[in-house]
Design a protein around this motif. Structure first.
Motif, PDB file in Angstrom:
ATOM      1  N   PHE A   1      40.102 -39.242  45.494  1.00 42.79           N
ATOM      2  CA  PHE A   1      40.042 -37.943  44.831  1.00 42.79           C
ATOM      3  C   PHE A   1      41.054 -36.970  45.435  1.00 42.79           C
ATOM      4  O   PHE A   1      40.885 -35.753  45.324  1.00 42.79           O
ATOM      5  N   GLY A   2      42.085 -37.485  46.052  1.00 46.19           N
ATOM      6  CA  GLY A   2      43.088 -36.622  46.666  1.00 46.19           C
ATOM      7  C   GLY A   2      43.750 -35.720  45.643  1.00 46.19           C
ATOM      8  O   GLY A   2      43.991 -36.109  44.495  1.00 46.19           O
ATOM      9  N   TYR A   3      44.053 -34.510  46.085  1.00 42.19           N
ATOM     10  CA  TYR A   3      44.652 -33.522  45.182  1.00 42.19           C
ATOM     11  C   TYR A   3      46.170 -33.572  45.265  1.00 42.19           C
ATOM     12  O   TYR A   3      46.734 -33.988  46.257  1.00 42.19           O
ATOM     13  N   GLY A   4      46.823 -33.089  44.219  1.00 40.96           N
ATOM     14  CA  GLY A   4      48.253 -32.818  44.288  1.00 40.96           C
ATOM     15  C   GLY A   4      49.105 -33.710  43.428  1.00 40.96           C
ATOM     16  O   GLY A   4      50.322 -33.626  43.476  1.00 40.96           O
ATOM     17  N   ARG A   5      48.492 -34.585  42.623  1.00 44.74           N
ATOM     18  CA  ARG A   5      49.281 -35.547  41.877  1.00 44.74           C
ATOM     19  C   ARG A   5      48.988 -35.434  40.386  1.00 44.74           C
ATOM     20  O   ARG A   5      47.829 -35.469  39.971  1.00 44.74           O
ATOM     21  N   ALA A   6      50.029 -35.314  39.590  1.00 45.48           N
ATOM     22  CA  ALA A   6      49.878 -35.521  38.158  1.00 45.48           C
ATOM     23  C   ALA A   6      49.804 -37.023  37.904  1.00 45.48           C
ATOM     24  O   ALA A   6      50.162 -37.834  38.760  1.00 45.48           O
ATOM     25  N   ASP A   7      49.323 -37.397  36.719  1.00 44.40           N
ATOM     26  CA  ASP A   7      49.241 -38.809  36.381  1.00 44.40           C
ATOM     27  C   ASP A   7      50.602 -39.267  35.880  1.00 44.40           C
ATOM     28  O   ASP A   7      50.921 -39.147  34.695  1.00 44.40           O
ATOM     29  N   VAL A   8      51.410 -39.804  36.780  1.00 45.48           N
ATOM     30  CA  VAL A   8      52.780 -40.181  36.417  1.00 45.48           C
ATOM     31  C   VAL A   8      52.812 -41.403  35.516  1.00 45.48           C
ATOM     32  O   VAL A   8      53.861 -41.721  34.940  1.00 45.48           O
TER      33      VAL A   8
END
Length: 465
Positions: A112-119
């Motif tokens: 559930f780490g934050y900071g990433r769009a679904d690339v």
């Protein structure tokens, strides 16, 4: 690299120095050079050496000289040769096998780490069309060194888009293109420090690896301003004296509060009274689900507010494209600092993004992604209510994450450790605080589909119970 050198490489890669005035015969010099390369490991066991004709041509000697050198090295066991095959290194230590990766005590399967769009949803076909158009039609001079502000096409596209969608008050000449927010805030801090700034105020909690890190590196004092349910506490801000304030007013990071109009007016008054600038980090405002869009603070006070945006949360962080909309008095200094930093961002990527905006692909991509992220947000809320009803979600109306405040009796560390033991990764709010505050967890949901979210929350609940 010589360790992976084969017969297809240039003979000059062996770096054999020849001294024709020396009393030592040329074939002896070749032998000595190759022998030393084998002993030192620069030519590892199994590496091919050049064919005799190729090495002779490269060194400017007769082939017979190289043949004689190779024959001597074969006799000594440094080289091996077979008819019709390559001549290879036959001595020296065996190549070191790659070290097996060290396994963590518990592998995180659901993060559930934050900071990433679904690339995985990056619009590759549309981006490729934009690349093809700009590579075909862009003026030749766009492929030279870019100006510090960025290519004119992207500055125009950004001003048009931000004015239309985010309510900014921008002209193309106000825009400075950067390599993401990290470089943008670094340039701002650098320019402000050069102008004599001594203190920078940040929200508490706030990211610890951008504004705070760069400010301290520049010798600026960092002071935290507490955050309430609706964003920065303006009554606390009124007691702070600083040269700059870094805010996330449209979706406070990480708590998710939205700064209301009276508080925005109070921020403007504070900036005027302190002769300060406000850096507005508008990191994920395009992702909204349950509320109307909130305009940018920059539109209310373009002479005091530096607006910072990025493609990292909308398209992909790997593009490394961000932008600043700056007051007129700071544009030239920021553009100059950008040139000194890296001579400008990639012109091809800037032109492609400008085309992406101009052809409506950016808007279409956001329209496609909002329902995807909303379904994941909804799955997270439903899963928390089902498995962890004591956790209180906040900041759920927008963005790519939410905060869940913990019930009394639980600490962030306890939940994080229990989750990791169960294969679930989650982070705490505490690491982003400058002063103590309530315990909470940050759940990023952008890269997890609903079944993974459900499984992760069930595992976390079981671990806690």
């Amino acid at each position: 690299m010589v360790g992976s050198w084969t017969n297809s490489g240039a003979a000059s890669d062996l770096m054999i120095p020849l001294d024709r005035a020396a009393p030592v015969a040329l074939h002896r010099q070749i032998e000595a050079a190759i022998r030393e390369s084998v002993r030192s490991g620069r030519l590892p066991l199994g590496a091919s050496v050049p064919p005799t004709r190729a090495l002779a041509a490269d060194l400017g000697v007769s082939r017979g000289i190289v043949v004689e050198a190779y024959q001597q090295l074969v006799a000594e066991g440094y080289l091996s040769s077979r008819p019709g095959g390559y001549t290879r290194v036959a001595a020296g230590p065996s190549p070191v096998p790659p070290r097996a990766p060290v396994r963590q005590a518990a592998e995180v399967r659901i993060d559930f780490g934050y900071g990433r769009a679904d690339v995985a949803h990056f619009p590759r076909a549309a981006w490729l069309r934009s690349l093809r158009r700009v590579l075909t039609h862009a003026p030749d001079d766009r492929f030279g060194y870019a100006s510090g502000g960025g290519v004119p096409e992207l500055r125009l596209a950004l001003a048009d888009y931000l004015n239309r969608v985010r309510g900014t008050n921008a002209t193309p000449s106000d825009v400075v293109v950067t390599n993401g927010f990290a470089q943008g805030i670094a340039l701002v801090v650098q320019v402000l420090a050069r102008r004599g700034a001594r203190r920078i105020a940040v929200e508490d909690p706030s990211p610890d690896d951008d504004a705070r890190e760069h400010a301290r590196a520049a010798g600026l004092e960092v002071v935290g301003v507490p955050v309430g349910p609706d964003g920065v506490d303006v009554s606390a801000l009124a007691r702070v004296s600083a040269d700059a304030l870094v805010l996330t007013p449209s979706h406070q990071w990480p708590t998710g509060g939205v700064l209301p109009p009276p508080a925005r007016a109070a921020v403007q008054r504070w900036a005027r009274e302190n002769d300060a600038v406000v850096v507005e980090d508008d990191y994920d405002a395009e992702h909204r689900y349950d509320r109307a869009p909130v305009g940018a603070l920059q539109g209310l006070d373009p002479d005091r507010v530096i607006y910072a945006g990025t493609a990292s949360k909308t398209l992909a962080p790997g593009l490394r494209i961000g932008w600043l909309v700056t007051p007129a008095g700071l544009v030239d200094e920021l553009a100059t600092a950008k040139v000194k930093a890296d001579r400008g961002s990639s012109a091809v990527d800037q032109l492609a993004l400008a085309d992406f905006f101009a052809n409506g692909e950016f808007d279409r991509h956001l329209r496609r992604m909002r329902p995807v992220y909303r379904r994941r947000r909804d799955a997270l809320l439903a899963g928390l209510a089902r498995h962890l009803p004591g956790f209180r979600p906040a900041g759920v109306a927008a963005g790519l994450h939410l905060v869940a405040w913990l019930p009394s009796g639980l600490t962030e560390d306890e939940v994080i450790v229990a989750g990791r033991a169960a294969g679930v990764g989650v982070g705490g709010v505490g690491r982003y605080r400058l002063s103590p505050g309530p315990a909470g967890l940050i759940f990023g949901y952008a890269t997890l589909d609903p079944p993974a979210i459900e499984e992760g929350l069930a595992l976390l609940a079981a671990a806690l119970h």
